[in-house]
Design a protein around this motif. Sequence first.
Motif, short mmCIF file in Angstrom:
data_model
loop_
_atom_site.label_atom_id
_atom_site.label_comp_id
_atom_site.label_asym_id
_atom_site.label_seq_id
_atom_site.Cartn_x
_atom_site.Cartn_y
_atom_site.Cartn_z
N MET A 65 103.49 39.94 123.84
CA MET A 65 102.52 39.25 122.31
C MET A 65 101.39 40.23 121.64
O MET A 65 100.85 40.50 120.75
N ALA A 66 101.22 40.32 123.05
CA ALA A 66 99.43 40.67 122.89
C ALA A 66 98.85 42.02 122.72
O ALA A 66 98.52 42.58 121.80
N TYR A 67 100.26 42.91 123.06
CA TYR A 67 100.54 44.90 122.56
C TYR A 67 100.64 44.06 121.18
O TYR A 67 100.45 45.45 120.51
N THR A 68 102.00 43.52 121.21
CA THR A 68 101.96 43.54 119.78
C THR A 68 101.06 42.81 118.04
O THR A 68 100.71 43.77 117.03
N ARG A 69 100.21 41.79 118.78
CA ARG A 69 98.27 42.33 118.27
C ARG A 69 98.08 43.06 117.87
O ARG A 69 98.08 42.89 117.23
N GLY A 70 98.03 43.55 119.01
CA GLY A 70 97.04 44.64 119.01
C GLY A 70 97.73 45.74 117.83
O GLY A 70 96.88 47.04 117.07
N HIS B 190 95.75 46.89 114.45
CA HIS B 190 95.56 49.01 114.25
C HIS B 190 97.10 49.24 112.73
O HIS B 190 96.02 49.88 112.07
N GLY B 191 97.63 48.73 112.43
CA GLY B 191 98.70 48.84 111.02
C GLY B 191 97.74 49.01 110.13
O GLY B 191 97.69 49.17 109.48
N GLN B 192 96.72 47.49 109.82
CA GLN B 192 96.52 46.63 109.52
C GLN B 192 95.25 47.81 108.59
O GLN B 192 94.74 47.91 108.22
N VAL B 193 94.60 48.21 110.10
CA VAL B 193 93.13 49.19 109.79
C VAL B 193 93.48 50.10 108.82
O VAL B 193 93.16 50.35 108.11
#
Length: 79
Positions: free
Chosen positions: A45-50, A54-57
């Motif tokens: 879950m932490a990796y997915t949030r990262g 990143h995709g949003q940036v």
Amino acid sequence: MPDEPNNLMLQLLREIRDGQGKQSGVIEAQSRSFTSRFDMLQETMAYTRGLAAHGQVRLDLAERRLEDLEARVARLEGR
């Protein structure tokens, strides 16, 4: 004398205690397995949030670049 009620009761209590000991081992193993899987889930879950951040940036950057290019084209067409 082995058929006395006290001896039968002690025998039954020993069998119950042995059964509980076996169940305790099984429960501990399941608990370790659950903890391990829960830890892996938290890591995923932490990796997915990262990745999402990143995709949003990257999306924000692409939108800004597109806005800049549209503004440049508008300026060039206005000349």
